[in-house]
Design an enzyme around this catalytic site. Structure first.
Site, mmCIF file in Angstrom:
data_model
loop_
_atom_site.group_PDB
_atom_site.id
_atom_site.type_symbol
_atom_site.label_atom_id
_atom_site.label_comp_id
_atom_site.label_asym_id
_atom_site.label_seq_id
_atom_site.Cartn_x
_atom_site.Cartn_y
_atom_site.Cartn_z
ATOM 1 N N PHE A 1 1.170 -1.242 -0.283
ATOM 2 C CA PHE A 1 -0.131 0.057 0.013
ATOM 3 C C PHE A 1 0.733 1.279 -0.080
ATOM 4 O O PHE A 1 1.813 1.541 1.301
ATOM 5 C CB PHE A 1 -0.689 0.039 1.198
ATOM 6 N N ASP B 1 1.461 -6.075 7.274
ATOM 7 C CA ASP B 1 0.064 -4.909 7.269
ATOM 8 C C ASP B 1 -0.714 -5.970 7.027
ATOM 9 O O ASP B 1 -0.914 -6.810 6.447
ATOM 10 C CB ASP B 1 -0.024 -4.147 6.355
ATOM 11 N N TYR C 1 -11.990 -1.163 9.868
ATOM 12 C CA TYR C 1 -13.095 -0.641 9.202
ATOM 13 C C TYR C 1 -13.172 -1.644 7.484
ATOM 14 O O TYR C 1 -14.407 -1.234 6.863
ATOM 15 C CB TYR C 1 -13.462 0.726 9.099
ATOM 16 N N LYS C 2 -12.804 -2.366 8.161
ATOM 17 C CA LYS C 2 -12.308 -3.370 6.480
ATOM 18 C C LYS C 2 -13.669 -4.148 6.707
ATOM 19 O O LYS C 2 -14.312 -4.526 7.449
ATOM 20 C CB LYS C 2 -11.088 -3.278 5.717
ATOM 21 N N ARG D 1 -12.237 -2.754 -8.746
ATOM 22 C CA ARG D 1 -11.652 -4.037 -7.277
ATOM 23 C C ARG D 1 -13.298 -4.275 -6.443
ATOM 24 O O ARG D 1 -14.303 -3.106 -6.477
ATOM 25 C CB ARG D 1 -11.398 -3.446 -5.913
HETATM 26 C C1 PLP Z 1 -6.655 0.295 4.435
HETATM 27 C C2 PLP Z 1 -5.326 0.134 5.149
HETATM 28 C C3 PLP Z 1 -4.476 1.498 5.901
HETATM 29 C C4 PLP Z 1 -5.376 2.418 6.419
HETATM 30 O O1 PLP Z 1 -5.029 3.092 7.185
HETATM 31 P P1 PLP Z 1 -5.089 4.398 8.000
HETATM 32 O O2 PLP Z 1 -4.189 4.688 9.368
HETATM 33 O O3 PLP Z 1 -6.517 3.842 8.393
HETATM 34 O O4 PLP Z 1 -5.767 5.281 6.943
HETATM 35 C C5 PLP Z 1 -3.228 1.050 5.673
HETATM 36 N N1 PLP Z 1 -2.510 -0.145 5.597
HETATM 37 C C6 PLP Z 1 -3.171 -0.762 4.439
HETATM 38 C C7 PLP Z 1 -2.907 -2.028 3.720
HETATM 39 C C8 PLP Z 1 -4.873 -0.808 4.413
HETATM 40 O O5 PLP Z 1 -5.363 -1.485 3.663
#
Ligand code: PLP
Length: 422
Positions: free
Chosen positions: A128, A207, A232-233, A382
């Site tokens: 990411f 992660d 939140y996912k 997606r």
């Molecule tokens: C959704 C996601 C995040 C989200 O990070 P926030 O600090 O909540 O914005 C971080 N890393 C990955 C790989 C994600 O999919």
């Protein structure tokens, strides 16, 4: 797996679905809306809605400050242990706090400070981008030799393990990947990477944002040192719900978090003038937790643990494989390409398809077809399929509606200009 293309097969799959009853635990006010973006924001459970009302009216409204001694203060650790069950972590290694980005910063900094003389962080181009920004910002605070080594992906879908393994050596402080790649959905073999990291003496940070709650995870058994993840996912914690972090027992007595705050102090209410780190995982806390959204998360975690992760994974594989079958039969001839691994054992629960007009097709699906996937540059749509509230007929129907967009060229009505959130 043998699938057929007609609707009757989708109905058969729904009939055999052992998790079908869980759908009724989620608020679904528009049944005709097909929600395929649960890998960005999960649906709301009735349990969470009731819990938030209770916390607002009974706990905050009535208990006021007394709430802290009636379960708020312990919540980061208590709810953390519920997440621990989903990630294969024994007690005392998981805690809820801050955002994923902030937690990542804390743990990258922690790993670098534990590894003097090892200036490299190894990651890959499927990670990411925001995670890479966090790493870059951390590296600035160390020496000039400190740098990020990114292993490229040849096809943009999967990692080249040989190159990843070769990139690690005695200069490597930290290896870090996303368990499931945000764009292609590629599922990394964490055990394999952990073994190599251990061989060269590097720490390994993962992660889990796109895998937690939908893919079985065994951090302790695989030998992962550090982890962060989003709630939140697939954990359905609600927009901006706090994240979690994991630090294996063996590392907890080493260095400290880069940010020292009172919630991570040995005895916050003694108000001593000099910081003394709390024992164990708690030293990674900083300040006051967001109590409303922290408690909002709990009912959904209970639902996930009741459904059992092995069942969730089994249905997730069926859903994505069924979708890939339909993509192959129906969408490839319309100019789409599969942007995810074909082998379900190498996928998380979302599937990307790409098309030259991907952005506009995605807009048309959302605006006029009541299908909500999301778009990732440059051309990926997606589809994240959450096993607890998605039916096979919905997957079938989403493809039918996509066919309409293509046949009637409805996407031509939309501009290529990107919205703020895609
Ligand atoms: C959704 C996601 C995040 C989200 O990070 P926030 O600090 O909540 O914005 C971080 N890393 C990955 C790989 C994600 O999919």
């Amino acid at each position: 797996m043998n699938f057929e293309t007609g609707k009757s097969h989708a109905l058969e799959l729904d009939e055999k679905d052992g998790l079908a009853e869980f759908r009724q635990l989620f608020m679904i006010p528009e049944p005709e809306l097909i929600y395929a973006d649960c890998n960005s924001l999960g649906r709301l459970t009735f349990g969470t809605s009731q819990r938030v009302k209770q916390v607002m009216e009974q706990e905050w409204g009535r208990d006021l400050i007394r709430g802290w001694n009636k379960g708020w203060f312990d919540a980061p650790a208590r709810v953390g242990e519920k997440v621990a069950k989903l990630i294969g972590a024994s007690e005392g290694q998981t805690i809820i706090c801050d955002s994923t980005s902030v937690n990542l910063y804390k743990l990258v900094w922690f790993a670098l400070s534990l590894s003097p003389g090892r200036p490299h962080v190894v990651s890959d181009t499927l990670n990411f981008p925001s995670d890479l920004y966090v790493i870059q910002s951390c590296l600035q605070h160390f020496t000039e030799d400190h740098s990020l080594k990114l292993v490229p992906s040849e096809n943009g879908i999967s990692v080249d393990y040989d190159r990843l393994m070769e990139a690690m050596d005695e200069q490597t402080a930290l290896v870090t990947v996303s368990h499931v790649a945000f764009k292609s959905g590629f599922l990394f073999d964490l055990e394999k990477i952990a073994k190599r990291a251990q061989e060269v003496g590097a720490l390994f940070l993962v992660d889990l944002s796109h895998s937690v709650g939908v893919v079985p995870i065994e951090l302790d058994r695989w030998g992962v040192d550090l982890a962060v993840g989003c709630t939140y996912k697939y954990l359905n914690g609600g927009p901006g719900s706090p994240a979690f972090l994991y630090v294996c027992k063996a590392l907890q007595e080493g260095g400290n978090s880069p940010i020292w705050g009172w919630m991570g102090e040995e005895a916050p209410f003694e108000f001593t003038l000099d910081y003394r780190p709390a024992r164990g995982i708690k030293k990674f806390l900083i300040g006051t937790p967001p109590v409303l959204s922290l408690l909002a998360l709990e009912p959904s975690l209970d639902i996930l643990s009741k459904a059992e992760i092995e069942n969730i994974r089994e249905k997730s594989i069926l859903l994505t494989s069924y979708f890939v079958h339909l993509v192959d039969q129906v969408l490839l001839p319309m100019g789409f390409q599969l942007g995810s691994p074909i082998d379900p054992n190498q996928r998380g629960s979302h599937v990307s398809i790409s098309h030259r007009d991907g952005y506009r097709i995605n807009r048309a699906l959302i605006e006029e077809m009541a299908v909500i996937p999301d778009f990732r540059e440059p051309d990926n749509i997606r589809f994240g399929w959450a096993p607890l509230f998605t039916s096979f007929v919905e997957v079938w129907e989403a493809v039918e509606r996509l066919k309409v967009v293509m046949r009637e060229r409805r996407f031509l009505r939309y501009s290529e200009k990107r919205e703020d959130v895609t």
